[in-house]
Design an enzyme around this catalytic site. Sequence first.
Site, PDB file in Angstrom:
ATOM      1  N   CYS A 115       0.885  -1.184   0.000  1.00 25.32           N
ATOM      2  CA  CYS A 115       0.000   0.000   0.000  1.00 25.32           C
ATOM      3  C   CYS A 115       0.912   1.221   0.000  1.00 25.32           C
ATOM      4  O   CYS A 115       1.091   1.876   1.023  1.00 25.32           O
ATOM      5  CB  CYS A 115      -0.914  -0.001   1.218  1.00 25.32           C
ATOM      6  N   ALA A 116       1.492   1.527  -1.142  1.00 28.87           N
ATOM      7  CA  ALA A 116       2.735   2.296  -1.171  1.00 28.87           C
ATOM      8  C   ALA A 116       2.604   3.808  -1.089  1.00 28.87           C
ATOM      9  O   ALA A 116       3.561   4.484  -0.715  1.00 28.87           O
ATOM     10  CB  ALA A 116       3.523   1.930  -2.442  1.00 28.87           C
ATOM     11  N   PRO A 149       2.147   7.671  -0.142  1.00 32.87           N
ATOM     12  CA  PRO A 149       2.657   8.480  -1.261  1.00 32.87           C
ATOM     13  C   PRO A 149       4.047   8.092  -1.753  1.00 32.87           C
ATOM     14  O   PRO A 149       4.547   8.667  -2.696  1.00 32.87           O
ATOM     15  CB  PRO A 149       2.662   9.896  -0.682  1.00 32.87           C
ATOM     16  N   GLY A 174       7.083   7.593   0.257  1.00 32.34           N
ATOM     17  CA  GLY A 174       8.287   7.888   1.032  1.00 32.34           C
ATOM     18  C   GLY A 174       8.967   6.635   1.546  1.00 32.34           C
ATOM     19  O   GLY A 174      10.190   6.480   1.435  1.00 32.34           O
ATOM     20  N   LYS A 175       8.186   5.723   2.110  1.00 35.77           N
ATOM     21  CA  LYS A 175       8.774   4.470   2.605  1.00 35.77           C
ATOM     22  C   LYS A 175       9.274   3.627   1.436  1.00 35.77           C
ATOM     23  O   LYS A 175      10.305   2.937   1.556  1.00 35.77           O
ATOM     24  CB  LYS A 175       7.747   3.694   3.429  1.00 35.77           C
ATOM     25  N   GLU A 187      -0.225   0.336  -5.461  1.00 32.81           N
ATOM     26  CA  GLU A 187      -1.114   1.374  -4.929  1.00 32.81           C
ATOM     27  C   GLU A 187      -2.378   1.368  -5.763  1.00 32.81           C
ATOM     28  O   GLU A 187      -2.326   1.565  -6.979  1.00 32.81           O
ATOM     29  CB  GLU A 187      -0.437   2.747  -4.980  1.00 32.81           C
ATOM     30  N   ASP A 206       1.686  -0.897   4.895  1.00 27.98           N
ATOM     31  CA  ASP A 206       1.425   0.412   5.505  1.00 27.98           C
ATOM     32  C   ASP A 206      -0.058   0.684   5.271  1.00 27.98           C
ATOM     33  O   ASP A 206      -0.448   1.356   4.324  1.00 27.98           O
ATOM     34  CB  ASP A 206       2.313   1.471   4.854  1.00 27.98           C
ATOM     35  N   CYS A 266      -0.354   4.557  10.720  1.00 24.26           N
ATOM     36  CA  CYS A 266      -0.146   5.886  11.289  1.00 24.26           C
ATOM     37  C   CYS A 266      -1.321   6.185  12.220  1.00 24.26           C
ATOM     38  O   CYS A 266      -2.018   7.190  12.077  1.00 24.26           O
ATOM     39  CB  CYS A 266      -0.039   6.943  10.192  1.00 24.26           C
TER      40      CYS A 266
END
Length: 450
Positions: free
Chosen positions: A260-261, A263, A265-266, A285, A327, A380
């Site tokens: 679940c990529a 935006p 950053g990871k 995504e 994520d 998050c």
Amino acid sequence: MNPARRVAFDVLRAVADSDAYANLLLPQELRRAGLSPADAGLATELTYGTLRRQGTYDAIIEQASGRSVDTIDPPVRDALRLGVHQLLSTRVASHAAVNESVELVRRAGAPNAAGFANAVLRRIARDNPGDWLQRVDAAARSDDERLGLRYSHPVWVIRAFRRALAAEGRADELDELLAADNVSPSVTMTALPGLADIPADRARTPYSPLGFRLDGGDPEPMVRRAEGRIRVQDEGSQLAALALSRALPVRAGERWLDLCAAPGGKTAVLAAEALAGGAVVEANEISPARARLVRSSVAGVPLEVPVSEEDGRERAGRGRYDRILVDAPCTGLGALRRRPEARWRKSPADVPDLSALQRELLSAAVDALAPGGVVAYVTCSPHLAETAVVVADVRAAHPDLRELDAREVVRAVSRGEIDLPEPQDGSGRAQLWPHRHGTDAMSITLLQKP
């Protein structure tokens, strides 16, 4: 009319009327308006400050006006909130805060409400912030409502935070956490490992070996000069990616998947780590627009990272992977400093559907792991229904899974000592916090397939 106030008001209106995200819309509006650095800074403070303290300001407006905010026309309500923020939380002169807020009401097509707005703001300007907070406290019907009004958080969020802190034996930190959510976060950058160096004149982050602080100014010129190898990224996000890439030594030829990529950053950190270790990375995504963000994020890494646009529950099964990052979509309660409007948009009713999706994504990732492979489940959000409960359910369905100690992994990655108490459920989950670590409230769990 000061252009900074106009920009802030326009963003507030879009957030209220169109469900816009301030962190995405505000930079566009600042560029369109061509504001000076000083005015851009003022517009940013007015926008985010008003959204963060909206609950408190609404309570004050109700006391000063004798009316429920729900009965006030939305453009007038947003102008009043903006005015109250200037009166009670900035050094803006009272006459400027009142006069320009009233002018916003007129320009928004509500000239008949200008007198009402003027009277309310002048009433609020007569007393100091402490007096108004005392009145708000006195009007609360319970301790949780008092906290909600004082710190501008919905009561259900306060209760979720208390339970999450209590799970670490730290319930007494609740006030600190709520206060931290209302503080503007510093801009944190990451220098992709092996591809960029941290500038010598920048302050390093205390935990992530990749991070440094940007003391004011626009980060975009630095990002462009580094061709994407230096980028904006919360320190907690950096640590979450590194927890997966450094949980075990990397073997050449490993296959990694960021499920679940967006935006991205990871994904960029994982790609840089994979490049150094001889691994390959794929990303997924489901949203085409957000998939474009992922492709842009990894453009600075000299490694081909294919990005698919599928439902992650189906995409995970198309291969066997040594490391998978989940994520997961979540309430975002851990990033209220950066996305303050999220606290007003989410409700307890959102949690069951999200946690069901999280379980399905994590289960699909577990099924896609190669023997010995590791999945990092990251949210998050500190909400226990999205973190501990999801992991417990998936582990119950896959009793052969081994949970790694994510706290020990993060400690090993960290540049300095990091306070990560053991959850009372005995799990290996690592929970980061804004008030304790200066990061978003990232939850990190590491599960290994036998």
